[in-house]
Design a protein around this motif. Structure first.
Motif, PDB file in Angstrom:
ATOM      1  N   MET A   1     121.533  92.477  84.543  1.00 28.08           N
ATOM      2  CA  MET A   1     121.073  92.617  85.791  1.00 28.08           C
ATOM      3  C   MET A   1     122.093  92.355  86.839  1.00 28.08           C
ATOM      4  O   MET A   1     122.783  91.199  86.714  1.00 28.08           O
ATOM      5  N   THR A   2     122.693  93.067  87.640  1.00 24.19           N
ATOM      6  CA  THR A   2     123.844  92.810  88.524  1.00 24.19           C
ATOM      7  C   THR A   2     123.420  91.967  89.605  1.00 24.19           C
ATOM      8  O   THR A   2     122.215  91.479  90.089  1.00 24.19           O
ATOM      9  N   LEU A   3     124.441  91.521  90.216  1.00 25.46           N
ATOM     10  CA  LEU A   3     124.355  90.466  91.337  1.00 25.46           C
ATOM     11  C   LEU A   3     123.396  91.265  92.501  1.00 25.46           C
ATOM     12  O   LEU A   3     122.742  90.397  93.067  1.00 25.46           O
ATOM     13  N   ILE A   4     123.741  92.470  92.805  1.00 21.76           N
ATOM     14  CA  ILE A   4     123.000  92.945  93.860  1.00 21.76           C
ATOM     15  C   ILE A   4     121.677  93.014  93.492  1.00 21.76           C
ATOM     16  O   ILE A   4     120.849  92.550  94.431  1.00 21.76           O
ATOM     17  N   SER A   5     121.247  93.303  92.326  1.00 19.90           N
ATOM     18  CA  SER A   5     119.733  93.449  91.970  1.00 19.90           C
ATOM     19  C   SER A   5     119.296  91.764  92.227  1.00 19.90           C
ATOM     20  O   SER A   5     117.905  91.719  92.506  1.00 19.90           O
ATOM     21  N   VAL A   6     119.905  90.986  91.726  1.00 17.07           N
ATOM     22  CA  VAL A   6     119.691  89.489  91.697  1.00 17.07           C
ATOM     23  C   VAL A   6     119.270  88.990  93.271  1.00 17.07           C
ATOM     24  O   VAL A   6     118.237  88.340  93.694  1.00 17.07           O
ATOM     25  N   GLU A   7     120.255  89.353  94.150  1.00 15.62           N
ATOM     26  CA  GLU A   7     120.086  88.957  95.507  1.00 15.62           C
ATOM     27  C   GLU A   7     119.197  89.758  96.012  1.00 15.62           C
ATOM     28  O   GLU A   7     118.422  88.970  97.056  1.00 15.62           O
ATOM     29  N   ARG A   8     118.744  90.996  95.845  1.00 15.45           N
ATOM     30  CA  ARG A   8     117.644  91.851  96.304  1.00 15.45           C
ATOM     31  C   ARG A   8     116.340  91.029  95.946  1.00 15.45           C
ATOM     32  O   ARG A   8     115.571  91.019  96.771  1.00 15.45           O
ATOM     33  N   MET A   9     116.329  90.835  94.691  1.00 15.86           N
ATOM     34  CA  MET A   9     115.279  90.006  94.288  1.00 15.86           C
ATOM     35  C   MET A   9     114.817  88.682  95.254  1.00 15.86           C
ATOM     36  O   MET A   9     113.764  88.336  95.252  1.00 15.86           O
ATOM     37  N   LYS A  10     116.059  88.029  95.212  1.00 11.79           N
ATOM     38  CA  LYS A  10     115.838  86.589  95.803  1.00 11.79           C
ATOM     39  C   LYS A  10     115.461  86.914  97.206  1.00 11.79           C
ATOM     40  O   LYS A  10     114.513  86.017  97.888  1.00 11.79           O
ATOM     41  N   LEU A  11     115.842  87.812  97.943  1.00 10.11           N
ATOM     42  CA  LEU A  11     115.655  88.023  99.285  1.00 10.11           C
ATOM     43  C   LEU A  11     114.192  88.254  99.553  1.00 10.11           C
ATOM     44  O   LEU A  11     113.629  87.732 100.573  1.00 10.11           O
ATOM     45  N   PHE A  12     113.683  89.172  98.557  1.00 14.09           N
ATOM     46  CA  PHE A  12     112.290  89.492  98.717  1.00 14.09           C
ATOM     47  C   PHE A  12     111.182  88.592  97.955  1.00 14.09           C
ATOM     48  O   PHE A  12     110.124  88.823  97.847  1.00 14.09           O
ATOM     49  N   SER A  13     111.542  87.497  97.571  1.00 14.42           N
ATOM     50  CA  SER A  13     110.749  86.536  96.630  1.00 14.42           C
ATOM     51  C   SER A  13     109.932  85.501  97.707  1.00 14.42           C
ATOM     52  O   SER A  13     108.989  84.926  97.206  1.00 14.42           O
ATOM     53  N   THR A  14     110.327  85.786  99.006  1.00 12.87           N
ATOM     54  CA  THR A  14     109.452  84.859  99.889  1.00 12.87           C
ATOM     55  C   THR A  14     108.793  85.922 101.015  1.00 12.87           C
ATOM     56  O   THR A  14     109.376  86.958 101.125  1.00 12.87           O
ATOM     57  N   ARG A  15     107.877  85.330 101.869  1.00 12.00           N
ATOM     58  CA  ARG A  15     107.616  86.252 102.917  1.00 12.00           C
ATOM     59  C   ARG A  15     108.222  86.344 104.186  1.00 12.00           C
ATOM     60  O   ARG A  15     108.059  87.080 105.026  1.00 12.00           O
ATOM     61  N   SER A  16     109.197  85.300 104.201  1.00 11.64           N
ATOM     62  CA  SER A  16     110.068  85.360 105.556  1.00 11.64           C
ATOM     63  C   SER A  16     110.664  86.627 105.932  1.00 11.64           C
ATOM     64  O   SER A  16     110.614  87.338 107.172  1.00 11.64           O
ATOM     65  N   PRO A  17     111.371  87.450 104.863  1.00 17.99           N
ATOM     66  CA  PRO A  17     111.857  88.768 105.229  1.00 17.99           C
ATOM     67  C   PRO A  17     110.946  89.632 105.766  1.00 17.99           C
ATOM     68  O   PRO A  17     111.196  90.498 106.630  1.00 17.99           O
ATOM     69  N   TRP A  18     109.827  89.767 105.267  1.00 13.73           N
ATOM     70  CA  TRP A  18     108.728  90.697 105.508  1.00 13.73           C
ATOM     71  C   TRP A  18     108.246  90.576 107.012  1.00 13.73           C
ATOM     72  O   TRP A  18     108.166  91.545 107.760  1.00 13.73           O
ATOM     73  N   TRP A  19     108.093  89.244 107.174  1.00 18.10           N
ATOM     74  CA  TRP A  19     107.583  88.957 108.518  1.00 18.10           C
ATOM     75  C   TRP A  19     108.823  89.233 109.469  1.00 18.10           C
ATOM     76  O   TRP A  19     108.428  89.663 110.785  1.00 18.10           O
ATOM     77  N   CYS A  20     110.064  88.887 109.168  1.00 15.70           N
ATOM     78  CA  CYS A  20     111.087  89.367 110.212  1.00 15.70           C
ATOM     79  C   CYS A  20     111.153  90.791 110.390  1.00 15.70           C
ATOM     80  O   CYS A  20     111.446  91.294 111.432  1.00 15.70           O
ATOM     81  N   ILE A  21     110.921  91.757 109.290  1.00 16.79           N
ATOM     82  CA  ILE A  21     111.176  93.292 109.321  1.00 16.79           C
ATOM     83  C   ILE A  21     110.156  93.467 110.453  1.00 16.79           C
ATOM     84  O   ILE A  21     110.258  94.440 111.154  1.00 16.79           O
ATOM     85  N   VAL A  22     108.739  93.140 110.169  1.00 15.71           N
ATOM     86  CA  VAL A  22     107.419  93.557 110.822  1.00 15.71           C
ATOM     87  C   VAL A  22     107.766  93.172 112.308  1.00 15.71           C
ATOM     88  O   VAL A  22     107.565  94.140 113.264  1.00 15.71           O
ATOM     89  N   THR A  23     108.246  92.133 112.621  1.00 13.48           N
ATOM     90  CA  THR A  23     108.620  91.432 113.829  1.00 13.48           C
ATOM     91  C   THR A  23     109.610  92.362 114.665  1.00 13.48           C
ATOM     92  O   THR A  23     109.292  92.668 115.844  1.00 13.48           O
ATOM     93  N   ALA A  24     110.588  92.365 113.885  1.00 18.20           N
ATOM     94  CA  ALA A  24     111.789  93.291 114.775  1.00 18.20           C
ATOM     95  C   ALA A  24     111.509  94.621 115.099  1.00 18.20           C
ATOM     96  O   ALA A  24     111.555  95.139 116.063  1.00 18.20           O
ATOM     97  N   LEU A  25     110.702  95.358 113.992  1.00 14.51           N
ATOM     98  CA  LEU A  25     110.234  96.807 114.465  1.00 14.51           C
ATOM     99  C   LEU A  25     108.935  96.648 115.646  1.00 14.51           C
ATOM    100  O   LEU A  25     109.089  97.733 116.623  1.00 14.51           O
TER     101      LEU A  25
END
Length: 249
Positions: A1-25
């Motif tokens: 698994m590449t570093l990019i894939s690992v970092e992508r999985m880590k970023l979306f492993s919590t709810r915070s990014p999803w809340w930030c995306i929705v709030t920004a939009l």
């Protein structure tokens, strides 16, 4: 698994990014819709006015970028990451790439969503994207969001504490640059070269909008303003990479 894939999985492993995306939009598109509904009866609507919420959406995305690195420091998972991948620069670059691409996509979605909201709420033909300046004002938002995300992630890597990094970002974007502009004699000259002044000048400058600044009055042109803003973000990233590489996790 590449570093990019690992970092992508880590970023979306919590709810915070999803809340930030929705709030920004919601903030970006919502402010554009509100402004369009208020202005259509008193003045012509234009493409530049569809970005009234861009500043607030930008801050939310910067918070998301900051959390991408400070959360790891907070819970100590950054140590395990660096033990598994001793090349800290590669890890940080992968994390930065994931966050920057995501910020770009959110910025584009928010910008075209704002444009669509304004188009639906007014029949003014000025909302047709038929000039290079109008395309820049809409399509260029993603580039500004990406640069801001890189800058925010760099600040997070340097400060390492979520509260401190987020507070610093909010104070700078919402307050510091405006206060610097008010300094007697030299305020205006300094303000023109501040990072977010350049970023918003790129989005708003030279277009068909009451808020646009004529290109002839800019210290540098719109695209040069974007390059300047991105250069500052990259300098901050280099400083963060050097710091992360040399100090203990």
């Amino acid at each position: 698994m590449t570093l990019i894939s690992v970092e992508r999985m880590k970023l979306f492993s919590t709810r915070s990014p999803w809340w930030c995306i929705v709030t920004a939009l919601v903030l970006t598109i919502g402010f554009a819709a509100m402004f369009a509904s208020q202005i259509q009866e008193t003045a012509p609507m234009s493409v530049g006015m569809t970005q009234q919420g861009a500043q607030f959406g930008l801050i939310v995305i910067m918070v998301m970028a900051t959390l991408a690195v400070t959360t790891e420091y907070r819970f100590g998972t950054i140590r395990a990451t660096f033990q598994a991948m001793p090349n800290r620069v590669a890890v940080m670059l992968a994390k930065t790439s994931v966050v920057a691409v995501l910020a770009f996509l959110i910025g584009e979605l928010a910008a075209f969503g704002s444009w669509a909201a304004g188009w639906l709420l007014t029949s003014d033909q000025a909302l047709v994207l038929d000039t290079a300046a109008e395309w820049r004002q809409v399509a260029g938002v993603g580039l500004v969001f990406a640069g801001a995300a890189i800058l925010a992630l760099s600040v997070g890597a340097l400060v390492r504490q979520t509260a401190g990094a987020v507070t610093l970002i909010m104070i700078w974007v919402l307050l510091a640059e405006s206060l610097i502009q008010l300094l007697p004699t030299i305020g205006e000259d300094i303000y023109e070269w501040l990072p977010f002044a350049a970023a918003f000048r790129f989005m708003r400058g030279g277009g068909d909008s009451m808020m646009s600044q004529p290109v002839s009055e800019m210290p540098i042109g719109p695209w040069a303003s974007l390059v300047y803003f991105l250069a500052i973000a990259l300098v901050m990233l280099v400083v963060a990479l050097v710091t992360v590489r040399k100090r203990d996790a």
